[in-house]
Design a protein around this motif. Structure first.
Motif, PDB file in Angstrom:
ATOM      1  N   LEU A  20       0.530   4.143  -2.656  1.00  0.00           N
ATOM      2  CA  LEU A  20       0.100   5.466  -2.193  1.00  0.00           C
ATOM      3  C   LEU A  20       1.176   6.526  -2.428  1.00  0.00           C
ATOM      4  O   LEU A  20       0.866   7.681  -2.715  1.00  0.00           O
ATOM      5  CB  LEU A  20      -0.295   5.412  -0.708  1.00  0.00           C
ATOM      6  N   SER A  21       2.440   6.138  -2.317  1.00  0.00           N
ATOM      7  CA  SER A  21       3.521   7.098  -2.593  1.00  0.00           C
ATOM      8  C   SER A  21       3.475   7.516  -4.060  1.00  0.00           C
ATOM      9  O   SER A  21       3.640   8.699  -4.393  1.00  0.00           O
ATOM     10  CB  SER A  21       4.879   6.475  -2.279  1.00  0.00           C
ATOM     11  N   ARG A  22       3.241   6.531  -4.910  1.00  0.00           N
ATOM     12  CA  ARG A  22       3.113   6.824  -6.338  1.00  0.00           C
ATOM     13  C   ARG A  22       1.903   7.741  -6.580  1.00  0.00           C
ATOM     14  O   ARG A  22       1.992   8.737  -7.304  1.00  0.00           O
ATOM     15  CB  ARG A  22       2.934   5.501  -7.094  1.00  0.00           C
ATOM     16  N   LEU A  59      -0.844  13.769   3.345  1.00  0.00           N
ATOM     17  CA  LEU A  59      -1.110  12.972   2.144  1.00  0.00           C
ATOM     18  C   LEU A  59      -1.413  11.532   2.580  1.00  0.00           C
ATOM     19  O   LEU A  59      -0.961  11.095   3.647  1.00  0.00           O
ATOM     20  CB  LEU A  59       0.097  13.013   1.210  1.00  0.00           C
ATOM     21  N   PRO A  60      -2.167  10.800   1.753  1.00  0.00           N
ATOM     22  CA  PRO A  60      -2.588   9.451   2.161  1.00  0.00           C
ATOM     23  C   PRO A  60      -1.449   8.527   2.605  1.00  0.00           C
ATOM     24  O   PRO A  60      -1.598   7.818   3.604  1.00  0.00           O
ATOM     25  CB  PRO A  60      -3.277   8.926   0.897  1.00  0.00           C
ATOM     26  N   ALA A  61      -0.319   8.538   1.905  1.00  0.00           N
ATOM     27  CA  ALA A  61       0.769   7.609   2.263  1.00  0.00           C
ATOM     28  C   ALA A  61       1.282   7.897   3.675  1.00  0.00           C
ATOM     29  O   ALA A  61       1.508   6.965   4.466  1.00  0.00           O
ATOM     30  CB  ALA A  61       1.913   7.731   1.258  1.00  0.00           C
ATOM     31  N   ALA A  95       0.839  -1.204   0.000  1.00  0.00           N
ATOM     32  CA  ALA A  95       0.000   0.000   0.000  1.00  0.00           C
ATOM     33  C   ALA A  95       0.871   1.251   0.000  1.00  0.00           C
ATOM     34  O   ALA A  95       0.554   2.237  -0.681  1.00  0.00           O
ATOM     35  CB  ALA A  95      -0.921  -0.008   1.213  1.00  0.00           C
ATOM     36  N   SER A  96       1.957   1.195   0.755  1.00  0.00           N
ATOM     37  CA  SER A  96       2.846   2.351   0.850  1.00  0.00           C
ATOM     38  C   SER A  96       3.418   2.700  -0.527  1.00  0.00           C
ATOM     39  O   SER A  96       3.494   3.876  -0.904  1.00  0.00           O
ATOM     40  CB  SER A  96       3.970   2.038   1.845  1.00  0.00           C
TER      41      SER A  96
END
Lengths: 82, 213
Positions: free
Chosen positions: B15-17, B43-45, B11-12
């Motif tokens: 989400l970073s992307r 931000l989400p990440a 997920a990380s």
């Protein structure tokens, strides 16, 4: 039970409270993530109050025990004076 | 290791992307994601990374410490409530202080018990919320938007829309965390207050004043 026994009881209770305070202090690492700032400060405040009052009660019992020992000693000295 | 920790690495990365695309392309004015970004401030990440570190076991540990301490405070209060074995003004003053100390210990016991209940409730909620977030991340990881984001040949506009969609879904979950944390903070017990208004040096002063010195 004499005054020395009462002082001993209070001294023992004080030692237990100091240990409990240390235990609270050891467990006081952050329990919530940084984004939950309001919750974090609320939890920290209630934990800190519990810690502070536990330690303060321990200190007060220690002081009370010392006062009783002094009073007991003075009773003994007064008796010897007669 | 729970589902959230298992999913976190994958997920990380996604989400970073997604956050990178979001930061570069932004979002249309008035879009839900802008409100969610303002609310959470992250931000989400970053947000998911923080939630992953929120360990309910630490909350359970606090509850356990408080339950043990409540019992010990009650034992101490009981010990302090025993009658004093002498009489006179000094004994009366001592009795007043001892009663106040016993009351304080009882208050600390009640406060510790109450806090323990709240910590246990919070830990239970965190476990459920982590499971829900894990489900959200699992759905995001297997979504068409994830494929779009990871396909470099996709048009920038499509990648931007995918990033906004993924960010919105994750931040909606974060919004639930935010609201729940606010509710827990509002219902949390108030910090315990001191019940001993005067300094404890008083009894020894009275003992001295009584003519024993």
């Amino acid at each position: 039970m004499g005054m020395a026994d009462v002082a001993g009881r209070l001294g023992a209770a004080s030692a237990v409270l100091q240990t409990m305070g240390d235990q609270l202090a050891d467990t006081s690492d952050r329990a919530t993530p940084h984004f939950a700032t309001e919750l974090a400060s609320t939890l920290d405040a209630s934990w800190a109050a519990q810690l502070e009052l536990t330690k303060r009660l321990g200190d007060e019992l220690m002081e009370l025990a010392a006062s009783i020992r002094i009073a007991a000693q003075r009773y003994v000295e007064a008796d010897q004076g007669f | 290791m729970d589902a959230l920790e298992l999913l976190e690495p994958a997920a990380s990365e996604l989400l970073s992307r997604s956050d990178g695309v979001l930061a570069r392309s932004g979002a249309p004015e008035g879009h839900e994601i802008l409100r969610l970004l303002r609310l959470t401030g992250r931000l989400p990440a970053d947000l998911v990374a923080e939630i992953v570190t929120w360990n309910p076991a630490a909350l359970d540990a606090r509850a356990e410490v408080l339950r043990e301490q409540a019992e010990r405070h009650r034992d101490i209060a009981s010990e302090l409530s025993k009658p004093v074995p002498w009489e006179g003004p000094a004994a009366s003053a001592f009795g007043v202080r001892l009663n106040a100390a016993a009351k304080q210990s009882e208050e600390l016991a009640d406060s510790a018990s109450s806090l323990a209940v709240h910590y246990t409730e919070l830990a239970s909620w965190v476990r459920v919320a982590r499971r829900q977030l894990a489900q959200t991340l699992a759905s995001v990881l297997s979504s068409a938007e994830a494929v779009t984001l990871c396909t470099v040949t996709m048009a920038p506009l499509e990648r931007s829309a995918a990033a906004i969609r993924i960010g919105t879904i994750v931040l909606r979950d974060a919004e639930r965390f935010h609201h729940a944390c606010t509710e827990f903070a509002a219902s949390w017990p108030q910090p315990i207050a001191a019940v001993m208004p005067t300094p404890l040096a008083m009894p020894s002063a009275i003992i001295r004043a009584e003519g024993l010195a």
